[in-house]
Every structure is written in structure tokens, then in C-alpha cells.
Scaffold this motif. Structure first.
Motif, PDB file in Angstrom:
ATOM      1  N   HIS A  88       0.902  -1.502   0.229  1.00  0.00           N
ATOM      2  CA  HIS A  88       0.360   0.269   0.132  1.00  0.00           C
ATOM      3  C   HIS A  88       1.037   1.330  -0.344  1.00  0.00           C
ATOM      4  CE1 HIS A  88      -3.262   3.186   0.531  1.00  0.00           C
ATOM      5  NE2 HIS A  88      -3.788   1.779   0.979  1.00  0.00           N
ATOM      6  N   ALA A  89       0.518   1.843  -0.877  1.00  0.00           N
ATOM      7  CA  ALA A  89       1.459   3.209  -0.977  1.00  0.00           C
ATOM      8  C   ALA A  89       1.348   4.039   0.112  1.00  0.00           C
ATOM      9  CB  ALA A  89       0.721   4.405  -2.297  1.00  0.00           C
ATOM     10  N   ASP A  90       0.776   4.083   1.334  1.00  0.00           N
ATOM     11  CA  ASP A  90      -0.200   5.328   1.918  1.00  0.00           C
ATOM     12  C   ASP A  90       0.444   4.162   3.398  1.00  0.00           C
ATOM     13  OD1 ASP A  90      -0.118   7.338   0.645  1.00  0.00           O
ATOM     14  OD2 ASP A  90      -2.379   6.842   0.813  1.00  0.00           O
ATOM     15  N   VAL A  91       1.223   3.298   3.470  1.00  0.00           N
ATOM     16  CA  VAL A  91       1.340   2.406   4.230  1.00  0.00           C
ATOM     17  C   VAL A  91       3.172   1.812   4.531  1.00  0.00           C
ATOM     18  CG1 VAL A  91       1.393   0.629   6.097  1.00  0.00           C
ATOM     19  CG2 VAL A  91      -0.908   1.538   4.511  1.00  0.00           C
ATOM     20  N   HIS A  92       3.778   2.716   6.195  1.00  0.00           N
ATOM     21  CA  HIS A  92       4.946   2.652   5.600  1.00  0.00           C
ATOM     22  C   HIS A  92       5.592   1.771   6.747  1.00  0.00           C
ATOM     23  CE1 HIS A  92       4.881   6.033   2.238  1.00  0.00           C
ATOM     24  NE2 HIS A  92       4.115   6.418   3.219  1.00  0.00           N
ATOM     25  N   VAL A  93       6.112   0.730   6.610  1.00  0.00           N
ATOM     26  CA  VAL A  93       6.885  -0.138   7.663  1.00  0.00           C
ATOM     27  C   VAL A  93       8.313  -0.345   7.820  1.00  0.00           C
ATOM     28  CG1 VAL A  93       6.614  -2.790   8.537  1.00  0.00           C
ATOM     29  CG2 VAL A  93       5.266  -1.198   7.100  1.00  0.00           C
ATOM     30  N   VAL A  94       8.439   0.190   8.853  1.00  0.00           N
ATOM     31  CA  VAL A  94      10.062   0.364   9.433  1.00  0.00           C
ATOM     32  C   VAL A  94      10.631  -1.206  10.219  1.00  0.00           C
ATOM     33  CG1 VAL A  94      11.799   1.582  10.940  1.00  0.00           C
ATOM     34  CG2 VAL A  94       9.694   2.612  10.077  1.00  0.00           C
ATOM     35  N   ILE A 101      17.202   2.073  15.203  1.00  0.00           N
ATOM     36  CA  ILE A 101      16.916   2.421  14.238  1.00  0.00           C
ATOM     37  C   ILE A 101      17.662   3.826  13.983  1.00  0.00           C
ATOM     38  CG2 ILE A 101      15.124   3.819  12.571  1.00  0.00           C
ATOM     39  CD1 ILE A 101      13.161   1.617  14.463  1.00  0.00           C
ATOM     40  N   SER A 102      18.463   4.690  12.870  1.00  0.00           N
ATOM     41  CA  SER A 102      19.530   5.598  13.191  1.00  0.00           C
ATOM     42  C   SER A 102      18.476   6.990  12.298  1.00  0.00           C
ATOM     43  CB  SER A 102      19.875   5.607  11.415  1.00  0.00           C
ATOM     44  OG  SER A 102      18.832   5.745  10.673  1.00  0.00           O
ATOM     45  N   VAL A 103      18.553   7.785  12.573  1.00  0.00           N
ATOM     46  CA  VAL A 103      18.135   9.179  12.941  1.00  0.00           C
ATOM     47  C   VAL A 103      17.590   9.841  11.756  1.00  0.00           C
ATOM     48  CG1 VAL A 103      20.660   9.967  12.578  1.00  0.00           C
ATOM     49  CG2 VAL A 103      18.064  11.541  12.846  1.00  0.00           C
ATOM     50  N   ALA A 104      18.679   8.995  10.031  1.00  0.00           N
ATOM     51  CA  ALA A 104      18.429   9.155   9.129  1.00  0.00           C
ATOM     52  C   ALA A 104      17.660   8.393   8.532  1.00  0.00           C
ATOM     53  CB  ALA A 104      20.192   8.988   8.417  1.00  0.00           C
ATOM     54  N   GLU A 105      17.107   7.344   8.957  1.00  0.00           N
ATOM     55  CA  GLU A 105      16.667   6.684   8.568  1.00  0.00           C
ATOM     56  C   GLU A 105      14.706   7.241   9.379  1.00  0.00           C
ATOM     57  OE1 GLU A 105      14.170   2.358   8.362  1.00  0.00           O
ATOM     58  OE2 GLU A 105      16.569   2.871   9.696  1.00  0.00           O
ATOM     59  N   MET A 106      14.882   7.680  10.188  1.00  0.00           N
ATOM     60  CA  MET A 106      13.884   8.264  10.782  1.00  0.00           C
ATOM     61  C   MET A 106      13.558   9.535  10.838  1.00  0.00           C
ATOM     62  SD  MET A 106      11.079   7.658  13.086  1.00  0.00           S
ATOM     63  CE  MET A 106      11.402   6.250  12.998  1.00  0.00           C
ATOM     64  N   ARG A 107      13.877  10.544   9.734  1.00  0.00           N
ATOM     65  CA  ARG A 107      13.644  11.821   9.683  1.00  0.00           C
ATOM     66  C   ARG A 107      13.140  12.143   8.459  1.00  0.00           C
ATOM     67  NH1 ARG A 107      19.776  14.643  10.893  1.00  0.00           N
ATOM     68  NH2 ARG A 107      19.085  15.430  13.058  1.00  0.00           N
ATOM     69  N   SER A 108      13.693  10.476   7.233  1.00  0.00           N
ATOM     70  CA  SER A 108      13.246  10.276   5.949  1.00  0.00           C
ATOM     71  C   SER A 108      11.496   9.912   6.403  1.00  0.00           C
ATOM     72  CB  SER A 108      14.380   8.991   5.601  1.00  0.00           C
ATOM     73  OG  SER A 108      13.460   8.883   3.973  1.00  0.00           O
ATOM     74  N   LEU A 109      11.431   8.542   7.432  1.00  0.00           N
ATOM     75  CA  LEU A 109       9.752   9.081   7.545  1.00  0.00           C
ATOM     76  C   LEU A 109       8.979   9.973   7.699  1.00  0.00           C
ATOM     77  CD1 LEU A 109       8.403   6.112   7.388  1.00  0.00           C
ATOM     78  CD2 LEU A 109       9.057   5.586   9.523  1.00  0.00           C
ATOM     79  N   VAL A 110       9.991  10.422   8.821  1.00  0.00           N
ATOM     80  CA  VAL A 110       8.638  11.708   8.956  1.00  0.00           C
ATOM     81  C   VAL A 110       8.303  12.403   8.002  1.00  0.00           C
ATOM     82  CG1 VAL A 110       8.864  14.015  10.581  1.00  0.00           C
ATOM     83  CG2 VAL A 110       9.880  11.240  11.715  1.00  0.00           C
ATOM     84  N   GLN A 111       9.741  12.788   7.103  1.00  0.00           N
ATOM     85  CA  GLN A 111       9.247  13.631   5.757  1.00  0.00           C
ATOM     86  C   GLN A 111       7.761  13.064   5.186  1.00  0.00           C
ATOM     87  OE1 GLN A 111      12.785  14.406   3.480  1.00  0.00           O
ATOM     88  NE2 GLN A 111      13.166  15.926   5.591  1.00  0.00           N
ATOM     89  N   ALA A 144       7.303  14.761  15.028  1.00  0.00           N
ATOM     90  CA  ALA A 144       6.257  14.261  14.370  1.00  0.00           C
ATOM     91  C   ALA A 144       5.244  14.191  15.414  1.00  0.00           C
ATOM     92  CB  ALA A 144       6.787  12.935  13.293  1.00  0.00           C
ATOM     93  N   VAL A 145       5.395  13.225  16.174  1.00  0.00           N
ATOM     94  CA  VAL A 145       4.097  13.376  16.965  1.00  0.00           C
ATOM     95  C   VAL A 145       3.593  13.986  17.632  1.00  0.00           C
ATOM     96  CG1 VAL A 145       3.554  11.261  18.907  1.00  0.00           C
ATOM     97  CG2 VAL A 145       5.524  10.349  16.896  1.00  0.00           C
ATOM     98  N   GLU A 146       4.719  15.204  18.249  1.00  0.00           N
ATOM     99  CA  GLU A 146       3.775  16.292  18.622  1.00  0.00           C
ATOM    100  C   GLU A 146       3.057  16.736  18.016  1.00  0.00           C
ATOM    101  OE1 GLU A 146       7.189  17.416  21.882  1.00  0.00           O
ATOM    102  OE2 GLU A 146       7.760  17.705  19.772  1.00  0.00           O
ATOM    103  N   GLU A 147       3.393  17.096  16.909  1.00  0.00           N
ATOM    104  CA  GLU A 147       2.853  17.710  15.630  1.00  0.00           C
ATOM    105  C   GLU A 147       2.230  16.982  14.336  1.00  0.00           C
ATOM    106  OE1 GLU A 147       4.688  21.179  15.106  1.00  0.00           O
ATOM    107  OE2 GLU A 147       4.952  22.266  17.228  1.00  0.00           O
ATOM    108  N   PRO A 148       1.243  16.306  14.876  1.00  0.00           N
ATOM    109  CA  PRO A 148       1.326  14.882  13.435  1.00  0.00           C
ATOM    110  C   PRO A 148       0.297  15.809  11.963  1.00  0.00           C
ATOM    111  CG  PRO A 148      -0.209  14.611  15.660  1.00  0.00           C
ATOM    112  CD  PRO A 148       0.342  16.209  15.782  1.00  0.00           C
ATOM    113  N   PRO A 149       0.634  15.343  11.080  1.00  0.00           N
ATOM    114  CA  PRO A 149      -0.373  15.772  10.136  1.00  0.00           C
ATOM    115  C   PRO A 149      -1.370  15.656  10.485  1.00  0.00           C
ATOM    116  CG  PRO A 149       2.027  15.294   8.897  1.00  0.00           C
ATOM    117  CD  PRO A 149       1.313  15.019  10.863  1.00  0.00           C
ATOM    118  N   GLU A 150      -2.507  15.396   9.455  1.00  0.00           N
ATOM    119  CA  GLU A 150      -4.005  15.478  10.069  1.00  0.00           C
ATOM    120  C   GLU A 150      -4.815  14.722   9.945  1.00  0.00           C
ATOM    121  OE1 GLU A 150      -8.618  17.760   9.351  1.00  0.00           O
ATOM    122  OE2 GLU A 150      -6.650  18.183   8.043  1.00  0.00           O
ATOM    123  N   ARG A 151      -4.069  13.935   8.943  1.00  0.00           N
ATOM    124  CA  ARG A 151      -4.675  12.313   8.342  1.00  0.00           C
ATOM    125  C   ARG A 151      -3.291  11.690   8.302  1.00  0.00           C
ATOM    126  NH1 ARG A 151      -9.235  11.673   4.590  1.00  0.00           N
ATOM    127  NH2 ARG A 151     -10.126  13.453   5.947  1.00  0.00           N
TER     128      ARG A 151
END
Length: 398
Positions: A88-94, A101-111, A144-151
Motif C-alpha cells: 500500500h502506497a500510504d502504509v510505511h513499515v519500519v 533505527i538510525s536518525v537518518a532513517e527516521m527523518r526520511s520517514l517523518v518527511q 512528528a508525534v507532537e505536531e502530527p499531520p491531520e491524516r
């Protein structure tokens, strides 16, 4: 396939909570939600529970329900099928393949998570082992969790909500859902109905898996896994001489290495070939030589990640063996105390009673503590062979 919730074994209360939330989320998408703003549906969840309880499975099933076209996790619509298949294009699994889990991987995922969902439903991020977040990665996720996008919905899975597993700052912003160890009967039933395992084998695997559904399935379907378990459980009564310590240590380490190679060997080669093709290896046109030279750094980085993944797989295999050993010594204590408690390894009851007759309870406890100390040493990155030899020496002398 059946409902996505059929994948979640022995967790009726959790399924009820998640189904209700998925239904509310669907009404938000449909514009029929009457309970207030979208924040009424939790934007971050923390799934905790013992190994094998199905934390990541429950998270994935919930993600499928959020993308479900009926809003209940029907299992047959496109949203459910693609989510469960991992496409699924909108489901991202780490899924951490290395030790963390590195900071670079997490920053990319948050974007990625900050974007609007392409399917007009929900952007879902699943972190299957949130306890492996580095400090930097946890901080990136926190923003990201503090200020999550609406959806966007974040689904974290971890052994517990203890600060050592999940930082308090993240835990306080998540809705917590605790899972329990599924019963042997529930595991046996799903092995028969979903995996087609014969009743006798399913009952046996469920009785010796320690409540771990994935382990039960592997024991029921993989003869090599059953052989490895048997070799581990023969160790306690086979440590007759000091020389046996080194023989058993060698067997344990080699078995773990073989397990790691089995899991990642073919995958490693496929990844290398895919990367070489993508980088222009074997090309003959203009710029082919430059592309080949430029791929060296990418190949080196891939090999680094593969090595880290192999290390993680090997340590997981060793830890599984240590869990089996700890369960055996617990069974010895049960046998020596005359308790009627259920054994971890009921098929090894005769061995447990033999050991209970030969060892004092104090020496059995020392042996159990040695196994637990070995697990702690492995978590602190002590070399596996050193930690295992130290443990087996303690098991030999009692």
C-alpha cells in the motif's frame, strides 16, 4: 482471505478497541463523524506485549482497517489486501534490519509521513521495534508525534512502555494498547485453520512455543527448526565434562550463523544484483564506466547494512536458544517444587525431572541466572562466543 483481524491471535479485547477506532476513522474520511475534530481519533498508538503476542501483526491489521473501504478491516477490499501484502502506497513499515533505527532513517520517514495520503484516507507509519530507536531517531520521531499531520497515524510496537523501551516523551503522546500472551489453544487453532498444520503437530507446537505465534508456526512447518530446538534442550544434561562446554558453545554459535545465512544469504545476492543493475553495471554505452565507478560507494553501504542485518539475525537466533534454555531450568524448578504449573517444554518433562533429582534448587537457580546474564551480555554487545562459553561454564559447575 478472511477479516484482517483473523491474523491477530488470542487478543479479543484489543481487536474490539482497534475495530471501534477504525470505524471512527472511517466516518471521518466519509465526513459522517459526529464526535468532533479528527483529533478524536488517536494519531499515535503504542502496542506493547511479550514476544510473540503479535504487536506488529496487530499494528499491521489496524493499518489495514484504516485503509479499508468498508472501515472494518474486511480483508477483501483493495486497501486491506495491499496493506497486508506490504504494497500500500500510504502504509510505511519500519523493520530494523540492524541493531538500531538510525536518525537518518527516521527523518526520511517523518518527511514521507508529512505528505497527504495519495488514497485520500490515512498516511500510516508502522515502527515494528520502537525500542531500537537511537536517541536521535527518537527525537526526530517525537517532533512528528507532537505536531502530527491531520491524516497521519503512527503505530509503534515495543516490548513495554518502560522508559528503557520507549522514551516517556513519546509514550505520553501515544494511546497505549497492551497485548497478552495468546493461549496454546488459540495458537493451535490458528495453525490448523490458517496454515493447514495437522492437529497433532499444531497442538505440540503451540505447547512448546512459549506463547509465540511465529515460533509455533516455524516449529510446526520447519524440521530444521525442530532439530535446532532439540539440540539446545539437550545441552543441560550433556555438560558432563569441561570439554563439553566448548563443544556446545561451538554448536550454538555455528547453528546461529547457519540460521543467519539461511535467512539473508539469497536476499543479499539479490539486493546486490538489483543495485548493480540500477547503477548501470554491465552497460556498454556512453557513461557506463563512470556509472560503474560511482556505484562502489553504494555497494559498500549496502554491504554494511547487510552485515548489520546478519549480526542482528545471528543474535536473535542465539537469544531464542537462550530463551529455550531458561524455560528448561524453570521447568526443573517446577518439577523439584512439586508445583502443578504448566511446563515450558512439556515434551522434555522426563529430562526436567531427571535434572530435578540431580541438582539442588539453589544450583538450578544459579544456572537460570547464568542464562539470563548471558542474554544481558548479548544486549551489551559482548562477543557471542565469549558470552556463551561463560554461560556454559556456569551451567557445567552449577
Amino acid at each position: 482471505m478472511g477479516s484482517v483481524w483473523s491474523q491477530v491471535v488470542g487478543q479479543p479485547e484489543a481487536v474490539g478497541v482497534l475495530t471501534a477506532s477504525a470505524s471512527a476513522a472511517a466516518s471521518i474520511v466519509d465526513g459522517t463523524f459526529g464526535g468532533g475534530p479528527t483529533s478524536a481519533v488517536a494519531h499515535a498508538w503504542l502496542f506493547t506485549g511479550p514476544p510473540g503476542s503479535g504487536r506488529s501483526v496487530a499494528a499491521k491489521a489496524f493499518a489495514a482497517a484504516l485503509q479499508c473501504e468498508t472501515g472494518t478491516g474486511c480483508g477483501s477490499c483493495s486497501g486491506c489486501r495491499t496493506t497486508m501484502a506490504g504494497t500500500h502506497a500510504d502504509v510505511h513499515v519500519v523493520v530494523p534490519e540492524g541493531l538500531s533505527i538510525s536518525v537518518a532513517e527516521m527523518r526520511s520517514l517523518v518527511q514521507v509521513a508529512a505528505k497527504r495520503p495519495t488514497g485520500a484516507r490515512w498516511q500510516v507509519v508502522i515502527i515494528t521495534d520502537a525500542d531500537r530507536l537511537t536517541e536521535g531517531a527518537a527525537n526526530a520521531l517525537l517532533k512528528a508525534v507532537e505536531e502530527p499531520p491531520e491524516r497521519t497515524v503512527f503505530l509503534l510496537a515495543a516490548p513495554s512502555d518502560h522508559p528503557e523501551d520507549v522514551p516517556v516523551t513519546i509514550r505520553s503522546r501515544c494511546r497505549h494498547l497492551g497485548l497478552r500472551t495468546p493461549s496454546a489453544a488459540a495458537i493451535a487453532e490458528v495453525l490448523q485453520s490458517r496454515d493447514g498444520v495437522p492437529a497433532d503437530m499444531a497442538t505440540w507446537a503451540a505447547s512448546v512455543c512459549g506463547g509465540h505465534v511465529g515460533r509455533a508456526r516455524r516449529l510446526a512447518t520447519d524440521e530444521a527448526a525442530r532439530t535446532r530446538r532439540d539440540s539446545v534442550l539437550r545441552i543441560p544434561l550433556n555438560l558432563r565434562r569441561l570439554a563439553d562446554v566448548f563443544d556446545c558453545a561451538d554448536d550454538l554459535v555455528k547453528a546461529a550463523e547457519a540460521d543467519a545465512n539461511e535467512v539473508s544469504g539469497a536476499r543479499d545476492e539479490a539486493e546486490k544484483e538489483a543495485l548493480k543493475t540500477a547503477m548501470g553495471h554491465g552497460g556498454t554505452g556512453k557513461g557506463a564506466a563512470t556509472a560503474t565507478r560511482g556505484s562502489a560507494a553504494a555497494l559498500k553501504e549496502l554491504e554494511r547494512r547487510q552485515k548489520s542485518r546478519a549480526t542482528r539475525t545471528q543474535r536473535d537466533a542465539i537469544d531464542l536458544a537462550l530463551v529455550d534454555l531458561a524455560g528448561f531450568y524453570r521447568d526443573v524448578l517446577v518439577a523439584s517444587s512439586g508445583s502443578g504449573a504448566t511446563l515450558n517444554h512439556p515434551d522434555r518433562e522426563r529430562d526436567a525431572r531427571q535434572a530435578a533429582g540431580a541438582w539442588t534448587q539453589e544450583s538450578t537457580l544459579r544456572r537460570l541466572e547464568a542464562v539470563l546474564a548471558c542474554r544481558e551480555a548479548m544486549e551489551l554487545n559482548v562477543k557471542p562466543r565469549i558470552a556463551i562459553e561463560a554461560m556454559l561454564t556456569a551451567l557445567h559447575f552449577g
